[in-house]
Scaffold this motif. Structure first.
Motif, mmCIF file in Angstrom:
data_model
loop_
_atom_site.group_PDB
_atom_site.id
_atom_site.type_symbol
_atom_site.label_atom_id
_atom_site.label_comp_id
_atom_site.label_asym_id
_atom_site.label_seq_id
_atom_site.Cartn_x
_atom_site.Cartn_y
_atom_site.Cartn_z
ATOM 1 N N MET A 1 0.856 -1.010 0.003
ATOM 2 C CA MET A 1 0.086 -0.011 -0.047
ATOM 3 C C MET A 1 0.854 1.207 -0.169
ATOM 4 N N LYS A 2 0.508 2.213 -0.771
ATOM 5 C CA LYS A 2 1.051 3.583 -0.722
ATOM 6 C C LYS A 2 0.256 4.755 -0.155
ATOM 7 N N GLU A 3 0.887 5.549 0.644
ATOM 8 C CA GLU A 3 0.195 6.755 1.052
ATOM 9 C C GLU A 3 -0.097 7.801 0.020
ATOM 10 N N LEU A 4 -1.389 7.875 0.023
ATOM 11 C CA LEU A 4 -1.863 8.739 -1.003
ATOM 12 C C LEU A 4 -2.129 10.446 -0.305
ATOM 13 N N ILE A 5 -2.849 10.666 0.932
ATOM 14 C CA ILE A 5 -2.741 11.693 1.445
ATOM 15 C C ILE A 5 -2.563 11.784 2.892
ATOM 16 N N SER A 6 -2.343 12.669 3.685
ATOM 17 C CA SER A 6 -2.299 12.756 5.152
ATOM 18 C C SER A 6 -2.645 14.162 5.719
ATOM 19 N N SER A 7 -3.529 14.014 6.600
ATOM 20 C CA SER A 7 -4.153 15.018 7.119
ATOM 21 C C SER A 7 -4.804 15.164 8.341
ATOM 22 N N THR A 8 -4.739 16.038 9.099
ATOM 23 C CA THR A 8 -5.323 16.130 10.518
ATOM 24 C C THR A 8 -6.748 16.462 10.496
ATOM 25 N N ASP A 9 -7.305 16.856 9.195
ATOM 26 C CA ASP A 9 -8.450 16.842 9.091
ATOM 27 C C ASP A 9 -9.466 15.996 8.723
ATOM 28 N N PRO A 10 -10.256 15.242 9.501
ATOM 29 C CA PRO A 10 -10.975 14.153 9.101
ATOM 30 C C PRO A 10 -12.110 14.220 8.091
ATOM 31 N N ALA A 18 -14.747 8.972 -0.005
ATOM 32 C CA ALA A 18 -15.782 8.661 -0.850
ATOM 33 C C ALA A 18 -15.384 8.999 -2.525
ATOM 34 N N LEU A 19 -14.842 10.133 -2.760
ATOM 35 C CA LEU A 19 -14.474 10.181 -4.306
ATOM 36 C C LEU A 19 -13.795 8.863 -4.838
ATOM 37 N N LEU A 20 -12.834 8.275 -4.134
ATOM 38 C CA LEU A 20 -11.924 7.337 -4.748
ATOM 39 C C LEU A 20 -12.936 6.052 -4.970
ATOM 40 N N GLN A 21 -13.745 6.014 -3.519
ATOM 41 C CA GLN A 21 -14.486 4.765 -3.620
ATOM 42 C C GLN A 21 -15.754 4.847 -4.798
ATOM 43 N N GLY A 22 -16.242 5.919 -5.030
ATOM 44 C CA GLY A 22 -17.132 6.013 -6.286
ATOM 45 C C GLY A 22 -16.248 5.696 -7.730
ATOM 46 N N GLU A 23 -14.975 5.835 -7.830
ATOM 47 C CA GLU A 23 -14.154 5.418 -8.904
ATOM 48 C C GLU A 23 -13.922 3.951 -8.867
ATOM 49 N N GLY A 24 -14.349 3.416 -7.527
ATOM 50 C CA GLY A 24 -13.848 1.868 -7.713
ATOM 51 C C GLY A 24 -12.323 1.703 -6.927
ATOM 52 N N ILE A 25 -12.010 2.659 -6.477
ATOM 53 C CA ILE A 25 -10.489 2.344 -5.957
ATOM 54 C C ILE A 25 -10.819 2.238 -4.411
ATOM 55 N N LYS A 26 -10.225 1.009 -4.111
ATOM 56 C CA LYS A 26 -10.317 0.695 -2.450
ATOM 57 C C LYS A 26 -9.268 1.527 -1.757
ATOM 58 N N THR A 27 -9.602 1.957 -0.666
ATOM 59 C CA THR A 27 -8.959 2.907 0.508
ATOM 60 C C THR A 27 -8.581 2.161 1.799
ATOM 61 N N PHE A 28 -7.648 2.340 2.650
ATOM 62 C CA PHE A 28 -7.276 2.142 3.947
ATOM 63 C C PHE A 28 -7.053 3.393 4.576
ATOM 64 N N GLN A 29 -7.582 3.583 5.735
ATOM 65 C CA GLN A 29 -7.231 4.659 6.580
ATOM 66 C C GLN A 29 -6.336 4.090 7.637
ATOM 67 N N MET A 30 -5.063 4.748 8.067
ATOM 68 C CA MET A 30 -4.191 4.281 8.927
ATOM 69 C C MET A 30 -4.105 5.513 10.007
ATOM 70 N N ASP A 31 -3.759 5.265 11.225
ATOM 71 C CA ASP A 31 -3.771 6.120 12.109
ATOM 72 C C ASP A 31 -5.092 6.797 12.517
ATOM 73 N N VAL A 32 -6.195 6.047 12.482
ATOM 74 C CA VAL A 32 -7.386 6.515 13.032
ATOM 75 C C VAL A 32 -7.416 6.689 14.509
ATOM 76 N N VAL A 50 -3.574 3.584 -0.554
ATOM 77 C CA VAL A 50 -4.338 2.900 -1.848
ATOM 78 C C VAL A 50 -3.364 1.890 -2.230
ATOM 79 N N ILE A 51 -3.850 0.732 -2.959
ATOM 80 C CA ILE A 51 -3.004 -0.271 -3.245
ATOM 81 C C ILE A 51 -2.091 0.415 -4.536
ATOM 82 N N GLU A 52 -0.819 -0.106 -4.458
ATOM 83 C CA GLU A 52 0.204 0.563 -5.379
ATOM 84 C C GLU A 52 -0.173 0.862 -7.061
ATOM 85 N N ARG A 53 -0.893 -0.235 -7.472
ATOM 86 C CA ARG A 53 -1.392 -0.194 -8.912
ATOM 87 C C ARG A 53 -2.567 0.993 -8.947
#
Length: 72
Positions: A1-10, A18-32, A50-53
């Motif tokens: 997995m690769k980091e896409l964005i990092s933010s303190t704003d949930p 939501a945008l990525l899931q709408g495009e069929g891209i699976k995401t995973f939140q870390m440090d929640v 997100v997955i590297e591919r």
């Protein structure tokens, strides 16, 4: 997995997810749950992974929606 964005704003993480899931891209939140360690102050950023591919396509989706992405 690769980091896409990092933010303190949930809301940023939620909107990007939501945008990525709408495009069929699976995401995973870390440090929640790191707020337990910091005392719920919200200082430690959350990371959206997100997955590297899917990284290139995910960056394009967020760029099309005016997200400020860190340089690669």
């Amino acid at each position: 997995m690769k980091e896409l964005i990092s933010s303190t704003d949930p809301t940023v993480i939620a909107f990007a997810s939501a945008l990525l899931q709408g495009e069929g891209i699976k995401t995973f939140q870390m440090d929640v749950h790191m707020s337990v360690l910091e005392g719920s102050v919200g200082v430690l950023p959350r990371r959206l992974m997100v997955i590297e591919r899917d990284l290139f396509r995910a960056r394009a989706v967020l760029a099309d929606n005016d997200f400020d992405l860190p340089p690669r």
